[in-house]
Design an enzyme around this catalytic site. Sequence first.
Site, PDB file in Angstrom:
ATOM      1  N   GLY A  10       0.868  -1.296   0.005  1.00 10.52           N
ATOM      2  CA  GLY A  10       0.026  -0.155  -0.053  1.00 10.52           C
ATOM      3  C   GLY A  10       0.594   1.179  -0.040  1.00 10.52           C
ATOM      4  CD  GLN A  20       3.390   5.830   2.575  1.00  6.31           C
ATOM      5  OE1 GLN A  20       2.309   5.516   2.021  1.00  6.31           O
ATOM      6  NE2 GLN A  20       4.198   5.187   3.016  1.00  6.31           N
ATOM      7  CB  CYS A  41       4.571   2.272   7.402  1.00  2.30           C
ATOM      8  SG  CYS A  41       4.219   3.602   6.187  1.00  2.30           S
ATOM      9  CG  LEU A  42       6.746   0.879   1.479  1.00  6.07           C
ATOM     10  CD1 LEU A  42       6.106   1.256  -0.076  1.00  6.07           C
ATOM     11  CD2 LEU A  42       7.765  -0.182   1.449  1.00  6.07           C
ATOM     12  CG  HIS A  78      -1.199   1.559   7.345  1.00  8.24           C
ATOM     13  ND1 HIS A  78      -0.409   1.146   8.078  1.00  8.24           N
ATOM     14  CD2 HIS A  78      -0.620   2.401   6.497  1.00  8.24           C
ATOM     15  CE1 HIS A  78       0.906   1.425   8.065  1.00  8.24           C
ATOM     16  NE2 HIS A  78       0.966   2.190   6.699  1.00  8.24           N
ATOM     17  CD  GLU A  79      -1.367   2.606   2.765  1.00 14.97           C
ATOM     18  OE1 GLU A  79      -0.842   3.598   2.639  1.00 14.97           O
ATOM     19  OE2 GLU A  79      -0.768   1.404   2.891  1.00 14.97           O
ATOM     20  CG  HIS A  93       0.064   7.136   5.132  1.00 18.67           C
ATOM     21  ND1 HIS A  93       1.352   7.561   5.728  1.00 18.67           N
ATOM     22  CD2 HIS A  93       0.233   5.638   4.852  1.00 18.67           C
ATOM     23  CE1 HIS A  93       1.959   6.434   6.038  1.00 18.67           C
ATOM     24  NE2 HIS A  93       1.555   5.453   5.476  1.00 18.67           N
TER      25      HIS A  93
HETATM   26 NI    NI Z   1       2.209   3.423   5.481  1.00 22.21          NI
END
Ligand code: NI
Length: 174
Positions: free
Chosen positions: A46, A51, A94-95, A136-137, A140
């Site tokens: 995701g 991000q 998470c990236l 989660h996304e 963000h």
């Molecule tokens: Ni994330």
Amino acid sequence: MALLPILTAPDPRLKKVSAPVKAVDATVRTLMDDMLETMYQAPGIGLAAPQVGVLKRVIVLDLAREGEAPQPLKFANPEIVWVSDDDVTYNEGCLSVPEHYADVARPAACRVRYLDENNQQREIAAEGLLATCLQHEIDHLDGILFIDHLTALKRNIILRKLLKAKKTAAEAAM
Ligand code: NI
């Protein structure tokens, strides 16, 4: 398509509230495709636009397992319209929080209203990993990272380690 640089915490841009897109046009579709390419390359399941430093309410996901055909999902202006009373806990990563994982409890199921890549309004009912990833996304887009769901103590330990890793990388580059 293009690979985009992924921001890592701590970074003030990850804490901002992103703006809705006016419509899903060619620019937004290109952003979605670039985000998917960036996510596959990372690799991750995701990615949210902030991000990659774009403060727009756009997220992409692909929960296909290794060996399965890709199942790219693209959402603009996603909005949670319902959540279940029961929670489920996943070990999240998470990236933008590389190499750190922690258990986060979230509603086990949710419904999300969004614009698809053709600017059509849709609604998706999600449970399991998809429900967790969507939440989660979407977090963000409001400047919330999964570590913000942890205790301040656990969050600060992770942030200190990330900051140290950034400093070490910057010194190595000098
Ligand atoms: Ni994330």
